[in-house]
Each structure stands twice: as C-alpha cells, then as structure tokens.
Design an enzyme around this catalytic site. Sequence first.
Site, short mmCIF file in Angstrom:
data_model
loop_
_atom_site.label_atom_id
_atom_site.label_comp_id
_atom_site.label_asym_id
_atom_site.label_seq_id
_atom_site.Cartn_x
_atom_site.Cartn_y
_atom_site.Cartn_z
N ARG A 1 0.84 -1.19 0.00
CA ARG A 1 0.00 0.00 0.00
C ARG A 1 0.88 1.24 0.00
O ARG A 1 2.08 1.17 0.28
CB ARG A 1 -0.90 0.01 1.24
N THR B 1 -2.89 11.22 9.59
CA THR B 1 -4.20 11.88 9.60
C THR B 1 -4.78 11.92 11.00
O THR B 1 -5.28 12.95 11.46
CB THR B 1 -5.17 11.16 8.65
N ARG B 2 -4.72 10.80 11.70
CA ARG B 2 -5.30 10.75 13.04
C ARG B 2 -4.52 11.62 14.03
O ARG B 2 -5.12 12.27 14.89
CB ARG B 2 -5.40 9.30 13.51
N THR C 1 -11.67 6.88 17.56
CA THR C 1 -11.32 5.55 17.06
C THR C 1 -12.51 4.98 16.29
O THR C 1 -13.66 5.21 16.66
CB THR C 1 -10.92 4.56 18.17
N SER D 1 0.43 4.02 1.92
CA SER D 1 0.47 4.81 3.15
C SER D 1 1.89 4.85 3.69
O SER D 1 2.72 3.98 3.41
CB SER D 1 -0.46 4.20 4.20
N LYS E 1 -2.83 -8.01 10.88
CA LYS E 1 -4.17 -7.79 11.44
C LYS E 1 -5.19 -7.43 10.37
O LYS E 1 -6.40 -7.52 10.62
CB LYS E 1 -4.13 -6.71 12.51
N ASP E 2 -4.73 -7.05 9.17
CA ASP E 2 -5.65 -6.72 8.07
C ASP E 2 -6.01 -7.91 7.20
O ASP E 2 -6.84 -7.80 6.31
CB ASP E 2 -5.03 -5.64 7.17
N ARG F 1 -11.28 7.68 11.27
CA ARG F 1 -10.50 6.83 10.37
C ARG F 1 -9.37 7.63 9.76
O ARG F 1 -9.28 8.84 9.90
CB ARG F 1 -11.38 6.24 9.27
N GLY F 2 -8.51 6.94 9.02
CA GLY F 2 -7.40 7.60 8.35
C GLY F 2 -6.09 6.96 8.76
O GLY F 2 -6.03 6.16 9.68
N CYS G 1 -14.74 -7.21 11.06
CA CYS G 1 -14.64 -5.89 11.67
C CYS G 1 -15.96 -5.40 12.25
O CYS G 1 -16.02 -4.32 12.82
CB CYS G 1 -14.10 -4.88 10.66
N VAL H 1 -2.03 6.98 10.09
CA VAL H 1 -1.48 7.46 11.35
C VAL H 1 -1.32 8.98 11.34
O VAL H 1 -1.72 9.67 12.30
CB VAL H 1 -0.13 6.78 11.64
N LEU I 1 -14.02 -1.12 16.80
CA LEU I 1 -14.98 -1.58 17.80
C LEU I 1 -14.29 -2.21 18.99
O LEU I 1 -14.76 -2.12 20.12
CB LEU I 1 -15.95 -2.58 17.16
N ARG I 2 -13.15 -2.87 18.73
CA ARG I 2 -12.38 -3.48 19.81
C ARG I 2 -11.88 -2.42 20.79
O ARG I 2 -12.04 -2.54 22.02
CB ARG I 2 -11.19 -4.26 19.23
N ARG I 3 -11.27 -1.37 20.24
CA ARG I 3 -10.75 -0.31 21.09
C ARG I 3 -11.88 0.42 21.81
O ARG I 3 -11.77 0.76 22.99
CB ARG I 3 -9.92 0.66 20.26
#
Length: 299
Positions: A9, A152-153, A125, A11, A81-82, A147-148, A240, A150, A128-130
């Site tokens: 990717r 961006t956040r 965030t 990013s 994790k993706d 979303r976004g 997810c 690192v 849903l886990r967090r």
Amino acid sequence: MTRLTLATRRSALALAQSRAFARALVEASPGLTVGELEVVTSGDKITDRPLQEVGGKGLFVKELEEALLDGRAHFAVHSYKDVPAVIPDGLVITCVPRREDPRDVFITRTGATLAELPAGSRVGTSSLRRAAAIGLARPDLVIVPLRGNVDTRLRKLDEGHVDAIVLALAGLRRLGLERRATEILDPAVMLPAIGQGALGIECREVDAETQSALAPLDDPETSVRVAAERGVMVALGADCRTPVAAHAVRTDEGLWIRAMIAEADGTRPRMGERRVAWPSVAAEATRVGLDLGQELLRA
C-alpha cells in the site's frame, strides 16, 4: 532468482514496514534486489465511512492479492491484522517475520493518561475493539468515529477534533513516532487486535522460488503466536463488525493466549484464556485458538 517485486500500500506506514522488510531480505540474500509496486487499495480510497459498512479490513489487501495473482508482484507485505481468515485460492502466507510490540497506545494533547482524562472527553477511534475496551475502563468518555492513516489521526488530534486517540505501538515505532505515545496500554486494559504488530508476507502458492527467498526471515515464534490468535478469529467467525481481540505470548511454561469478544455495541464482553505447552508447529497453535474461540462462543 536475483530480483523480486513486492506489492505494498502507499500509506507512510505500509511503505515504511515494506521497505524495512525489503532491506532485511536483501541483507539475508546477497545478490538479490527488490523492486516495489505501490497499490492503492479500496480501504485507502474509502475514508468517509467505517470499515464495517464497506466490507471490512479485507479491503486493505484485496488489490495487493490481485497484483500477486496476475503476476505484477512476487510477494505482498501486509499488516497481519488486516488479513482475513480466508486466504484466496492460489495464495499463501509464507513468511511471518519477527513481531513488533503488539500493544496499543493512548495519545492525548495534554499528556493525560486514560485514567486521568476528564469525563466527557472525546476519544477518536473507529475500532470496535478499542471502543469496547475504553467503554469498560472509562464509560464516562465519548467515542468519536475516526479513520485515516497514522498521520491523519495525529493531525486531527493536534487540531482538536478529539481529545485522545488510540494507535498501535508497532506503527508508531515503524514510523519513528513512538515519542507521541502518552501511555502504552496494558493488555489487561486493552487486549491487542489479532495479529497486531506482525507482518504477513503473502505470495503465490506455486511460487517455490519466492517462498525459498523469503524463508530466512520467517520467525517461528511469531508464526505460532499469530496462528493461535487467528484460530480464535476463525472460531468466532469474527470480522470488523465484531469487537474481538486475542493476544498470545511465550512464557517459561509455554503459550499463554487471552481472548475477548463482545457485542457490536461493546456490551456483554466475554473473556477467556489458555495456558498450554509451547506448540511445535503453527497448526497446533491454531487448534489452541480454535478451542478458546469456541469456548467464548458458548459463553
């Protein structure tokens, strides 16, 4: 084989971890060169809606897998994790390098920790886990969808859109941004995502030459730990849309894995754990995770 092409990717984090892996691969195989194919995935294009509304984390790997299947790349570097539970026919995760720290970090503008943040503060965030973990630890905080990538956040935090965010420690370290972490969250407070901190290197199942080139960077301990965690995911049929977490570690006694699942709104959290002798192969670890996941389903 003297040249391989990796798919990644675009990013900043994806490029950083892919290039670090490529450097390690070249060091392990003198004479090898690694080219790069940058791919914009569906998950990167769709940033205005939660992942659970548009197809899940698999959107971050789909186009990379297409590049493998059509021969544009020899292997793809994924944040493990993706990677969904089911790998497309013809592809295989052939290498799991040594894992970075899988824990989450809490980041605030003021330096306040999760326990110190004032009631009513906004935590950004889209996980849903967090969100479920924060709801258990601090039900007086407000979760704001965010979303976004690192950068961006972090920017939205700095601009005051939210009072705090949660990110993976592994990503911050790979970007050289670990100093931004206000607090590293203990897994007892926030159990990490399945496979967080690990990379999954995927290639064509019939490409023995590429698999051989990648083999020196495979870490058996990480493979076992992630296999156990992904076993939980398979048993739960998790995606997810489900707050789910699993964290496996190696102890003096063997493998210790903890797991959690909750309802989509974070309610009714169920937790479980297993302590077993260290599995000799990843398939044994998967069975441990499957057993734990099935226990949580019955809870």
